[in-house]
Scaffold this active site. Structure first.
Site, PDB file in Angstrom:
ATOM      1  N   ASP A   1      -4.995  50.462 101.196  1.00  0.00           N
ATOM      2  CA  ASP A   1      -4.409  50.488 102.534  1.00  0.00           C
ATOM      3  C   ASP A   1      -3.566  51.752 102.693  1.00  0.00           C
ATOM      4  O   ASP A   1      -3.053  52.293 101.711  1.00  0.00           O
ATOM      5  CB  ASP A   1      -3.554  49.234 102.790  1.00  0.00           C
ATOM      6  CG  ASP A   1      -2.423  49.076 101.776  1.00  0.00           C
ATOM      7  OD1 ASP A   1      -2.686  49.239 100.564  1.00  0.00           O
ATOM      8  OD2 ASP A   1      -1.273  48.820 102.186  1.00  0.00           O
TER       9      ASP A   1
ATOM     10  N   HIS B   1      -4.093  51.140  95.436  1.00  0.00           N
ATOM     11  CA  HIS B   1      -4.171  50.461  96.739  1.00  0.00           C
ATOM     12  C   HIS B   1      -4.988  51.267  97.736  1.00  0.00           C
ATOM     13  O   HIS B   1      -4.975  52.507  97.737  1.00  0.00           O
ATOM     14  CB  HIS B   1      -2.803  50.076  97.282  1.00  0.00           C
ATOM     15  CG  HIS B   1      -1.909  51.217  97.675  1.00  0.00           C
ATOM     16  ND1 HIS B   1      -1.881  51.735  98.952  1.00  0.00           N
ATOM     17  CD2 HIS B   1      -0.992  51.920  96.969  1.00  0.00           C
ATOM     18  CE1 HIS B   1      -0.976  52.696  99.013  1.00  0.00           C
ATOM     19  NE2 HIS B   1      -0.427  52.836  97.828  1.00  0.00           N
TER      20      HIS B   1
ATOM     21  N   GLU C   1      -0.317  47.167  99.957  1.00  0.00           N
ATOM     22  CA  GLU C   1       0.837  47.755  99.277  1.00  0.00           C
ATOM     23  C   GLU C   1       1.846  48.302 100.270  1.00  0.00           C
ATOM     24  O   GLU C   1       3.047  48.194 100.075  1.00  0.00           O
ATOM     25  CB  GLU C   1       0.374  48.883  98.330  1.00  0.00           C
ATOM     26  CG  GLU C   1       1.461  49.357  97.355  1.00  0.00           C
ATOM     27  CD  GLU C   1       2.392  50.409  97.932  1.00  0.00           C
ATOM     28  OE1 GLU C   1       3.475  50.591  97.368  1.00  0.00           O
ATOM     29  OE2 GLU C   1       2.058  51.055  98.943  1.00  0.00           O
ATOM     30  N   GLU C   2       1.345  48.888 101.349  1.00  0.00           N
ATOM     31  CA  GLU C   2       2.242  49.548 102.303  1.00  0.00           C
ATOM     32  C   GLU C   2       3.042  48.558 103.153  1.00  0.00           C
ATOM     33  O   GLU C   2       3.967  48.960 103.855  1.00  0.00           O
ATOM     34  CB  GLU C   2       1.450  50.488 103.224  1.00  0.00           C
ATOM     35  CG  GLU C   2       0.748  51.631 102.489  1.00  0.00           C
ATOM     36  CD  GLU C   2       1.700  52.626 101.843  1.00  0.00           C
ATOM     37  OE1 GLU C   2       2.923  52.462 101.982  1.00  0.00           O
ATOM     38  OE2 GLU C   2       1.209  53.555 101.180  1.00  0.00           O
TER      39      GLU C   2
HETATM   40 ZN   LIG Z   1       1.252  54.121  97.651  1.00  0.00          ZN
END
Ligand SMILES: [Zn+2]
Length: 472
Positions: free
Chosen positions: A90, A88, A153-154
């Site tokens: 982000d 990811h 993802e975050e």
């Molecule tokens: Zn991560």
């Protein structure tokens, strides 16, 4: 064929890997709804990071694709089956207190300091160069190798949700977004709440529980609980005295404030992550245990009885207790308590069940309890367990690669938390944190050790080659 020295291949490209990782880290890819648009659903910073990496992919002649701004694909090789590497781009907001600006990617003492250095843009670059090494060595592969670049993802995983609606699921894969050696088992996780809304007449009880509150999040052990009790001052004074004795007995701290016909109690607990409730002191449960020694109006008595009977951390009270050898026992964290004399009464639970247990059985049991208790059960979130068995070729291959390069027995890890690998059908978390390293993800002065960056690149390159060279 001659044996490949993977680390030597990485060393040859060392300067490039470091420089390109720094460049990538200098893009502030934090979710920003205020600059979001149809092509950049998570804002300009995230979109820029995605465009940057896809452009790099193009530059090195990979197949690349931007999946509607939600995700990206960088792919090498041909074949029906595929190996997925889920990363990811982000990052969480940097916060304050950094020694050097969080997006300057300064190098000090052999480390690159930046938000996203270890989570997850550094390891993403490691995977990128790993794939490039495999490509430049002209190794023959029977599977395609596809990097899947997530961008949310975050926050809410809208990236993988969108991606897997429109794109294929890799046959096997890994996510370099947790710990080495290999996390092959992640418990099922569900957040549920019990809610009572029915009004029960206060039948003139001498003590009335007015409010009771603890916790803010399902997945944290409440570190503070508060209750307000109304009644005759003589009764309240007695309750206050008992409370002080209870605190002493438990070895905990708290406060009691008596004013005329109202007593406010607060209880200090110790917070812990919802996956390890036994490491905390649940302020809500301890205060409820104390309050339940007295009698109040019916709604309060029922509520406290429910909490005392059902909020243990192995789910015994709710008859949910179950355990397996791979991932251990079910855990239950009572993370949220809300009781209002004239309004809602609520208990919120974070339950993590072993990988071989049935989530359906667990939910059905909770429904049964809710029915008996005349409560409304809400399932806020449910993530099925992620589990790849020990003898699966994916595990065997990753273990061999890790052992060869690290000279260390690759222990398989089982956790109660959730990693990005869950988004894959047959996938595990494989790195990037080496055993014994300090976890700096989401903290100020986040960094990646340059030696680790290079080492993981070598491990990923060999893993890619070993996983993709044969049909499974
Ligand atoms: Zn991560």
């Amino acid at each position: 064929m001659e044996k490949i020295n993977w680390l030597a291949e990485v060393e040859k490209r060392k300067e490039k890997i470091i420089n390109e990782t720094q460049d990538f880290l200098r893009i502030a890819s934090v979710l920003d709804e205020s600059t979001a648009n149809i092509e950049a659903p998570f804002g300009m910073g995230v979109a820029q990071a995605l465009a940057h990496l896809l452009q790099k992919g193009e530059q090195y002649d990979f197949f690349v694709k931007n999946v509607d701004g939600y995700a990206g694909i960088i792919e090498h090789g041909s074949g029906k089956e595929s190996v997925g590497i889920l990363c990811h781009l982000d990052v969480v907001p940097p916060g304050g207190g950094w020694t050097s600006p969080p997006f300057s990617a300064d190098i000090r003492d052999g480390r690159i300091y930046a938000r996203g250095a270890i989570d997850n843009k550094g390891p993403t670059m490691a995977a990128f160069f790993a794939l490039l090494i495999v490509k430049e060595l002209n190794l023959s592969l029977h599977k395609r190798v596809r990097m899947i670049l997530g961008t949310d993802e975050e926050s809410n995983w809208r990236c993988v949700e969108h991606y897997f609606k429109h794109e294929e699921m890799p046959t096997i894969g890994f996510a370099p977004d947790a710990d080495f050696p290999i996390i092959h088992a992640e418990k099922g996780i569900t957040d549920v709440s019990f809610l009572w809304e029915t009004k029960i007449d206060d039948e003139g009880s001498p003590l009335v529980l007015s409010t009771f509150e603890a916790g803010e999040r399902f997945n944290m052990v409440p570190e503070l609980a508060r209750a307000t009790i109304k009644g005759e001052s003589r009764l309240l004074a007695n309750l206050e005295k008992n409370f002080q004795a209870y605190l002493l007995e438990q070895g905990h701290t708290g406060e009691a404030n008596l004013k005329a016909d109202q007593l406010v109690l607060s209880y200090d607990g110790v917070s812990a992550h919802g996956s390890t409730p036994e490491n905390g002191v649940n302020a809500g449960v301890y205060l409820a245990l104390f309050l339940a020694k007295e009698t109040y109006q019916q709604a309060a008595n029922d509520y406290l009885k429910f909490v005392v009977a059902n909020c243990d951390f192995d789910g015994k009270g709710l008859h949910l207790a179950v355990s397996d050898e791979v991932s251990g026992p079910l855990t239950l964290n009572a993370g949220l308590f809300q009781f209002h004399e004239t309004g809602e009464r609520k208990v919120g639970l974070n339950i993590r069940y072993p990988v071989t247990a049935s989530g359906e059985d667990c939910i059905n049991r909770l429904k049964e309890v809710a029915k008996n208790q005349k409560a409304v059960l809400t399932i806020h979130d449910h993530m099925k367990p992620n589990y790849v068995e020990e003898d699966h070729p994916l595990i065997q291959t990753l273990q061999q690669v890790y052992k060869r390069q690290m000279n260390e027995e690759p222990k398989l890890l089982a956790i109660g938390g959730g990693t990005y690998a869950r988004a894959l059908k047959t996938g595990v978390a494989f790195g990037p944190m080496f055993p014994g390293r300090v976890d700096v993800a989401h903290k100020k002065d986040e960094y990646i050790e340059i030696d680790d960056l290079l080492k993981m690149t070598a491990i990923y390159a060999e893993a890619i080659y070993e996983l993709a060279k044969t049909d499974s």
